[in-house]
Motif scaffolding. Structure first.
Motif, mmCIF file in Angstrom:
data_model
loop_
_atom_site.group_PDB
_atom_site.id
_atom_site.type_symbol
_atom_site.label_atom_id
_atom_site.label_comp_id
_atom_site.label_asym_id
_atom_site.label_seq_id
_atom_site.Cartn_x
_atom_site.Cartn_y
_atom_site.Cartn_z
ATOM 1 N N PRO A 123 0.779 -1.229 0.128
ATOM 2 C CA PRO A 123 -0.024 0.105 0.049
ATOM 3 C C PRO A 123 0.905 1.292 0.007
ATOM 4 O O PRO A 123 0.258 2.486 -0.398
ATOM 5 N N ASN A 124 2.058 1.313 0.447
ATOM 6 C CA ASN A 124 3.074 2.605 0.305
ATOM 7 C C ASN A 124 4.193 2.090 0.005
ATOM 8 O O ASN A 124 4.657 0.683 0.259
ATOM 9 N N ARG A 181 6.346 0.062 2.996
ATOM 10 C CA ARG A 181 5.724 -1.246 3.040
ATOM 11 C C ARG A 181 6.443 -2.035 1.941
ATOM 12 O O ARG A 181 6.615 -3.067 2.284
ATOM 13 N N THR A 241 -0.895 -0.823 12.890
ATOM 14 C CA THR A 241 -1.598 0.263 12.074
ATOM 15 C C THR A 241 -2.644 -0.208 11.567
ATOM 16 O O THR A 241 -3.846 0.637 11.618
ATOM 17 N N GLN A 252 -10.225 -1.442 7.764
ATOM 18 C CA GLN A 252 -8.755 -2.069 8.188
ATOM 19 C C GLN A 252 -8.944 -3.099 9.308
ATOM 20 O O GLN A 252 -8.247 -4.031 9.375
ATOM 21 N N MET A 269 -4.335 -0.590 -3.608
ATOM 22 C CA MET A 269 -4.657 -0.541 -2.279
ATOM 23 C C MET A 269 -4.918 0.854 -2.071
ATOM 24 O O MET A 269 -5.809 1.173 -1.384
ATOM 25 N N GLN A 270 -4.347 1.862 -2.734
ATOM 26 C CA GLN A 270 -4.535 3.271 -2.427
ATOM 27 C C GLN A 270 -5.924 3.708 -3.005
ATOM 28 O O GLN A 270 -6.662 4.543 -2.808
ATOM 29 N N TYR A 298 -9.016 1.667 -1.136
ATOM 30 C CA TYR A 298 -9.087 1.855 0.357
ATOM 31 C C TYR A 298 -8.531 3.473 0.297
ATOM 32 O O TYR A 298 -7.570 3.448 1.043
ATOM 33 N N MET A 337 -6.443 5.980 3.844
ATOM 34 C CA MET A 337 -6.207 5.266 4.815
ATOM 35 C C MET A 337 -4.493 5.187 5.221
ATOM 36 O O MET A 337 -3.906 5.381 4.273
ATOM 37 N N LYS A 338 -3.986 5.113 6.511
ATOM 38 C CA LYS A 338 -2.943 4.860 6.709
ATOM 39 C C LYS A 338 -2.321 3.497 6.954
ATOM 40 O O LYS A 338 -3.118 2.652 7.265
ATOM 41 N N TRP A 339 -1.271 3.200 6.385
ATOM 42 C CA TRP A 339 -0.806 1.581 6.360
ATOM 43 C C TRP A 339 0.279 1.758 6.911
ATOM 44 O O TRP A 339 1.161 0.487 6.755
#
Lengths: 315, 251
Positions: free
Chosen positions: A63-64, A67, A174, A182, B242-243, B246, B249-251
């Motif tokens: 997701p980022n 990660r 998180t 989540q 994912m972004q 969702y 949101m923070k991951w």
């Protein structure tokens, strides 16, 4: 060799083990000890390599960027563990490629947990937390294994695994402190991975035929059921911190034993997955076989080039 | 924006690293040799790290509070500025190594020159990245030589990869009028200097690998202007999944 000699060798071997002296590659060892270690260490190596697949499945979708980098580094660690372990197997006189062929033919096993799919991002954190957590329970004990190369490799592996376990937990913190979506994703992952994680410790002690001899040889230090219980005891409070529910209505602290009680494991499922009928067994082996087959020409090219270079040098 | 030319320049660097890092990550668990699986993941990891630094800096120049994740995950396809070469699918191992080699041979002299950038942030990123890129180029050069001069099959595969990818190489040296102003200010080097270095490396390695540079030099471009191949959309579908699914949101 005379029978008496063999008995004497075995006696001395066991004495060394009893005195906690490590067995090294060039030391005499019983054939069965060697075979048991080759089987166990190569299974462990295969688990690391097959274990790259469910997590690798999420590298492109992390997701980022942080990660993504963490996951790349983690899966790379697993590959590195595979390398050490295959090297340990080689110190016992086994051939790395032959043991890999046994994996592909289905003769050699690997940890069944990797036959379950990683379908959401929460699965990645959950694998780190529960699967690496369960692996550590086994592996910390293996740092004291009687076979030197395996024990030493395990020390380094344990350090990295414990880092992975904390990374997985942190990733779940998180999610659990995030939005309801989540949190639900994390709970769903917990629901799917809890039981397979408990199965990672193998059959219960009365169904585990090789265990007694392995304990005597100090390849194993604790029984499957003991390790499983330690894992449950360590993990329940962590689940509480996350606010996740463990999917077992019978999970309860037992004052008398000082341990958590939990429901019986579904051994039918365990044996079905071990014997190739899990959700991803076929895909995992296919992926590894494909990598080997499609990489054949690369390995041949590297060999051919090395030979040409050697010829040039001597010419 | 304070400096649109600089923003565009840094964004190009960041997108090149991001997109190639994303592509290489696809190899994880599927490499032809375990050691090479690790090497490709390692290069991917380096590139993702570089993308983080570069995109963060681009966000800073832009001044609208966008961090590396906002830029990496939340742009539309035509807003990415990577060279088309880097979004090309992995193909076989020869294809991946050739793509990487052609890029590393460009990135190394570029970072070497950026060490002297009058922009301190760029110089610092170049310093860190150069160490990594030197290893990457060494690794890919060795593989190109090994594959080119290995077996008949590996030679054919490497030649095929070169024939397919050559047409995308000129775009690496894309340069605008605004870039020339950055050159004049001593912030970035002129691309003709980089291209000369690139040509030297590429010619030498390909010759040792017994591979032939394609005679047809018709070149494709577009990525630097946001006009990409059909492959980028799928790559972004994975990258951004994912972004997009969702949001916020923070991951």
């Amino acid at each position: 060799m005379k029978t008496m000699d063999l008995q004497e060798l075995e006696k001395r071997f066991q004495e060394k083990i009893d005195k906690e002296i490590k067995i090294e590659p060039n030391d005499w060892m019983p054939d069965e000890y060697r075979k048991t270690l080759i089987r166990q260490i190569s299974q462990h190596a295969h688990s690391e390599i097959v274990g790259m697949l469910p997590e690798g499945n999420w590298i492109t979708r992390a997701p980022n960027l942080r990660r993504k980098a963490v996951l790349l580094a983690k899966v790379q660690d697993e590959a590195g563990h595979g390398l050490y372990l295959y090297s340990s197997v080689e110190t016992l006189g086994a051939d790395r490629e032959a043991t890999i062929d046994d994996l592909h033919s289905g003769k050699a096993k690997y940890s069944s947990i990797f036959n379950y799919p990683a379908v959401t991002w929460a699965d990645i954190g959950t694998i780190g937390w529960l699967v690496d957590g369960a692996a550590i329970m086994n592996q910390v004990a293996l740092c004291r294994c009687s076979y030197g190369p395996y024990a030493r490799g395990m020390v380094k592996i344990c350090k990295e695994e414990s880092f992975h376990q904390r990374q997985g937990f942190e990733s779940l913190v998180t999610l659990c402190n995030g939005t309801p979506t989540q949190k639900a994703m994390a709970q769903d992952a917990m629901n799917r991975f809890w039981w397979p994680a408990l199965m990672m410790f193998g059959p219960s002690d009365d169904e585990s035929p090789n265990s007694a001899q392995s304990m005597k040889w100090k390849i194993k230090r604790f029984s499957n059921d003991e390790l499983r219980q330690s894992f449950v005891d360590a993990t329940v409070p962590q689940a509480e911190i996350l606010g996740l529910t463990i999917p077992d209505p019978n999970l309860k602290w037992n004052e008398e034993t000082g341990h958590y009680d939990f429901s019986p494991i579904n051994w039918d499922e365990f044996w079905q997955v071990v014997n190739g009928n899990g959700p991803c067994n076929k895909e995992r082996i296919e992926a590894r076989t494909k990598a080997k087959e499609e990489g054949m020409w690369v390995r041949e090219a590297a060999m051919a080039y090395a030979e040409k270079r050697a010829l040039k040098k001597t010419a | 924006m304070k400096n649109e030319a600089l923003y565009n320049y840094v964004l190009r660097l960041g997108d090149d690293s991001l997109i190639l890092g994303q592509r290489l990550g696809e190899w994880c668990g599927h490499g032809p040799i375990l050691e090479e699986d690790i090497a490709m993941t390692n290069i991917s990891l380096d590139l993702i790290g570089q993308a983080m630094s570069l995109l963060n800096y681009a966000g800073e120049i832009d001044g609208q509070g966008k961090d590396h994740d906002a830029l990496a995950f939340l742009r539309f396809e035509n807003e990415y500025r990577n060279a088309i070469l880097l979004e090309q699918p992995n193909g076989d191992f020869a294809h991946t190594m050739m793509r990487q080699f052609l890029f590393d041979a460009f990135r190394k002299p570029l970072y070497e020159k950026l060490l002297d950038s009058s922009d301190q942030q760029i110089a610092a990123i170049a310093e860190k990245s150069l160490k990594e890129t030197r290893y990457h180029l060494k690794h890919t050069s060795e593989w190109i030589i090994r594959l080119g001069d290995g077996t008949d099959e590996s030679h054919q595969r490497a030649q095929k990869a070169l024939d397919l990818l050559w047409r995308y190489t000129d775009e690496l040296f894309f340069e605008t009028e605004e870039d020339l102003a950055l050159v004049a200010e001593g912030i970035v080097p002129a691309m003709k200097v980089i291209k000369a270095e690139w040509s030297k490396t590429v010619t030498a390695v390909l010759a040792e690998a017994t591979l032939n540079i394609p005679t047809n030099n018709w070149q494709f471009e577009g990525g630097r202007r946001g006009v990409h191949s059909e492959h980028l959309g799928y790559l972004l579908a994975d990258l951004q999944y994912m972004q997009r699914a969702y949001p916020n949101m923070k991951w």
